[in-house]
Design an enzyme around this catalytic site. Structure first.
Site, PDB file in Angstrom:
ATOM      1  N   HIS A   1      -3.700  65.785  21.769  1.00  5.37           N
ATOM      2  CA  HIS A   1      -3.858  67.241  21.790  1.00  5.37           C
ATOM      3  C   HIS A   1      -4.604  67.778  20.573  1.00  5.37           C
ATOM      4  O   HIS A   1      -5.543  68.557  20.695  1.00  5.37           O
ATOM      5  CB  HIS A   1      -2.473  67.886  21.897  1.00  5.37           C
TER       6      HIS A   1
ATOM      7  N   ARG B   1     -13.037  74.130  35.198  1.00  6.54           N
ATOM      8  CA  ARG B   1     -11.810  73.575  35.777  1.00  6.54           C
ATOM      9  C   ARG B   1     -11.009  74.738  36.363  1.00  6.54           C
ATOM     10  O   ARG B   1     -10.432  75.516  35.611  1.00  6.54           O
ATOM     11  CB  ARG B   1     -10.984  72.868  34.703  1.00  6.54           C
TER      12      ARG B   1
ATOM     13  N   ARG C   1     -15.246  73.375  39.877  1.00 10.39           N
ATOM     14  CA  ARG C   1     -14.537  72.288  40.557  1.00 10.39           C
ATOM     15  C   ARG C   1     -13.325  72.875  41.271  1.00 10.39           C
ATOM     16  O   ARG C   1     -12.553  73.605  40.661  1.00 10.39           O
ATOM     17  CB  ARG C   1     -14.100  71.234  39.546  1.00 10.39           C
TER      18      ARG C   1
ATOM     19  N   GLU D   1     -15.795  59.872  40.503  1.00 15.30           N
ATOM     20  CA  GLU D   1     -14.786  59.447  39.532  1.00 15.30           C
ATOM     21  C   GLU D   1     -13.887  58.350  40.085  1.00 15.30           C
ATOM     22  O   GLU D   1     -12.952  57.927  39.433  1.00 15.30           O
ATOM     23  CB  GLU D   1     -13.958  60.648  39.059  1.00 15.30           C
TER      24      GLU D   1
ATOM     25  N   ASP E   1     -11.821  59.708  34.310  1.00 14.15           N
ATOM     26  CA  ASP E   1     -11.095  59.043  35.388  1.00 14.15           C
ATOM     27  C   ASP E   1     -11.811  57.785  35.859  1.00 14.15           C
ATOM     28  O   ASP E   1     -11.174  56.781  36.150  1.00 14.15           O
ATOM     29  CB  ASP E   1     -10.878  60.005  36.567  1.00 14.15           C
TER      30      ASP E   1
ATOM     31  N   ARG F   1      -5.188  55.466  30.266  1.00 13.95           N
ATOM     32  CA  ARG F   1      -5.540  55.792  28.883  1.00 13.95           C
ATOM     33  C   ARG F   1      -4.420  56.511  28.139  1.00 13.95           C
ATOM     34  O   ARG F   1      -4.463  56.669  26.935  1.00 13.95           O
ATOM     35  CB  ARG F   1      -6.832  56.591  28.811  1.00 13.95           C
TER      36      ARG F   1
ATOM     37  N   CYS G   1     -19.742  64.985  33.435  1.00 19.89           N
ATOM     38  CA  CYS G   1     -18.904  65.986  32.773  1.00 19.89           C
ATOM     39  C   CYS G   1     -17.698  65.353  32.085  1.00 19.89           C
ATOM     40  O   CYS G   1     -16.739  66.032  31.756  1.00 19.89           O
ATOM     41  CB  CYS G   1     -18.464  67.056  33.764  1.00 19.89           C
TER      42      CYS G   1
END
Lengths: 87, 548
Positions: free
Chosen positions: B183, B290, B325, B424, B448, B458, B495
């Site tokens: 984060h 997003r 998206r 992806e 992804d 990950r 992206c």
């Protein structure tokens, strides 16, 4: 004392949100209320107890009310479960 | 002076300032004893703490639903009874009684079979932590006391920590835990502050108010440097800041290589507010909006009008393209008002387009809002997580149906709106030629794709070192998709994080990528890099990687 058996239809059972709704309603009722689920006796005025009982979708539970307002209270609680507790 | 080196770095920049150490506060109960006659007093202390928690939670509940549930739990009669009983029967103080009661409840919930109920253990812990903080008189905000710009030093920082932080007073971040995708790293990158994470010895080495110099790019931390060193770094910082300002200034120029090959560089954004900041960086296109933010910040599935207003607001601000998206939830992203069934493998489960194609009414609402917004700017629709041509056809079919409805209702929209898909999944790579014939564009989602191609989670620390977008399998996939797109006359963008990797830019350019989309803060540098290369050179460089 009155009681009724009913099936929980909420997709994830009585998890957090519906449990909160149910306990709020139960806390408003004047009667003594017990919920029977499997072998467990649950005090539905406690949201933690309801959540801890892990009542899943399609579980049968029995609601038992006793006290002056038992008839109305039972009706309120059964209706709430049937209507999916706001879900 | 002491020096600490860090091997992997997430962001760039130099910061010079005093350390502010975010104390890891201990919520262990105090061990004081209570006389028999004072036990009643202890139960009262608990009741007072509950009242204070209720006061705090009522305020928080106005902003976020989850605290409404916390409010009910903190007032729970059985919880209170449990704490009271322990105090009175075991003659222990209120903090120990709370701790023991909390442990009982938490372990009960953690032992449950149902994933959702297990997660409620975290809610109960949060509530008990709140009560404990009140009982111990610990102030809620760990950042209180910051009055001048400082370098934040912490074990780790969560989103709720940083929500309390006034970024005006932050020069940089150093954390003991966390990786370059944590984060803090992502947040620091987005706002353009230097950050060094996973610095194992930092908390043992630094004290409050110590002078720190951090050079995030070099991975260097200097503790209590001499004046001459500070002066040297102040000069370097000035040079760096000027270079950054110069990059931003140059950012107005297009991304054209020295031999005249132009690519587009666009921003990834996740809110309307972020779109506002793009103009200052001379960014004209959005390669990935997003749309989840509309769903995740809401208390219900957003209505057509709510979505329309948001998409329109973004579309109006941009000249070149706004690629939106469609909803990508599931995996690690869930909604407060919708119950997802527990899944053993959420990343391989019910997510993204799979949800949209099943919940058709919700999907139509989004598509109609997107179509209506297309009148106001260059909106493009992009579907996530496609694996089969049938999914793509079904989704496109819904777009056509919605167009028909809008025509019948006399509501305007752009008849030629572009519809594309994310690449992806390995399936979409293998079938790229077929897909390319039925879409207007591709956008490769490398985060992804890398995870799926290499079968590496990950988020899992144990295998994180295996996560590598430079793996030949990933590079070959990218090359194959670009070629499939070009052979069918469509443009191919990217992206994922990889598009803003300084080490990857030349390679991707040489492979023929048409569009690089990334967080806004990375754009000036990447554009400058692209301008510094020649396309011919880059193509030869890509050939040496033998991806063709």
């Amino acid at each position: 004392m009155v009681s009724q058996t009913i099936v929980v239809k909420n997709k994830s059972g009585l998890h957090a949100r519906p449990a909160v709704e149910f306990s709020k309603l139960a806390a408003k009722c004047k009667s003594d209320i017990t919920v029977f689920f499997k072998e467990k006796k649950i005090n539905p005025k406690s949201v933690l107890m309801i959540m801890a009982a892990a009542i899943t979708c399609n579980s049968e539970i029995t609601i038992e009310c006793s006290g002056e307002t038992e008839e109305e209270d039972l009706k309120v609680l059964v209706n709430a479960i049937e209507s999916g507790l706001g879900e | 002076m002491k020096e600490i080196r860090v091997s992997r770095t997430a962001s760039r920049g130099i910061a010079i300032g005093k350390a502010f150490i975010v104390e890891k506060i201990s919520l262990e109960p105090d061990s004081y004893n209570v006389f028999q006659e004072d036990l009643k007093n202890e139960t009262q202390k608990y009741d007072e703490a509950v009242s204070e928690a209720v006061r705090q939670l009522e305020l928080l509940a106005e902003e976020n639903d989850i605290f409404g549930a916390h409010l009910e739990i903190v007032m729970d009669a059985v919880l209170t009874q449990g704490v009271h009983d322990k105090i009175l029967q075991q003659n222990i103080n209120v903090q120990r009684a709370l701790k023991e009661t909390a442990v009982e409840w938490i372990s009960m919930f953690e032992a449950m079979e149902d994933e959702y109920m297990r997660e409620r253990a975290a809610d109960i812990k949060d509530i008990c932590d709140r009560l404990m903080r009140i009982l111990k008189g610990i102030d809620h905000n760990p950042f209180d006391g910051i009055s001048e710009p400082v370098i934040i030093v912490a074990e780790d920082l969560t989103p709720s920590d940083t929500a309390n932080l006034n970024l005006k007073y932050v020069l940089g971040f150093i954390t003991q835990e966390g990786g370059i995708t944590s984060h803090v790293s992502i947040m620091a990158k987005n706002i353009g502050l230097p950050a060094l994470v996973g610095v194992k010895e930092i908390l043992d080495s630094v004290r409050a108010e110590d002078m720190i110099i951090m050079d995030a790019k070099a991975g260097q931390i200097l503790l209590n440097p001499e004046k001459s060193v500070i002066l040297k770094y102040m000069k370097q910082k000035k040079v760096f800041d000027q270079a950054e300002a110069e990059l931003v200034r140059k950012s107005r120029f297009p991304a054209v290589t020295s031999d005249g090959h132009e690519v587009s560089v666009c921003a990834n954004i996740g809110s309307v507010e972020e779109a506002d900041a793009l103009a200052a960086l001379h960014i004209k296109g959005v390669g990935l909006l997003r749309s989840e933010f509309l769903y995740m910040e809401s208390t219900h599935f957003p209505t057509e009008d709510e979505q329309f207003e948001a998409y329109k607001a973004v579309a109006c601000r941009l000249e070149e393209e706004v690629t939106i998206r469609t909803l990508d939830i599931g995996g690690d992203k869930t909604l407060s008002y919708f119950e997802f069934e527990h899944e053993e493998n959420p990343y391989l489960g019910w997510r993204a387009i799979r949800i949209s194609l099943e919940m058709k009414e919700m999907f139509r609402t989004q598509i109609r809002a997107l179509l209506r917004a297309s009148v106001y700017g260059p909106v493009r629709i992009m579907f996530p997580m496609i694996i089969a041509i049938e999914e793509l056809r079904e989704a496109r079919g819904l777009v056509e149906e919605c167009k028909k409805e809008l025509r019948a209702e006399d509501i305007p929209f752009n008849e030629n709106i572009q519809v594309g898909m994310m690449i992806e999944t390995p399936a979409s790579v293998m079938c790229a030629e077929e897909f390319a014939k039925e879409v207007d564009f591709f956008s490769i989602g490398t985060n992804d794709l890398t995870q799926y191609m290499l079968a590496v989670d990950r988020g899992n620390k144990k295998v994180a070192p295996l996560y590598n977008s430079f793996h030949p399998a990933v590079l070959k996939s990218i090359q194959k998709v670009i070629e499939a797109g070009h052979a069918n006359g469509i443009k191919v963008g990217m992206c994922g994080e990889f598009a803003s990797d300084e080490q990857a830019v030349k390679l991707l350019l040489g492979m023929g990528l048409d569009e690089f989309s990334m967080s806004a803060a990375s754009i000036p540098l990447i554009k400058d890099l692209i301008r510094s290369y020649s396309y011919q050179d880059a193509k030869q460089y890509a050939d040496t990687y033998r991806c063709r």
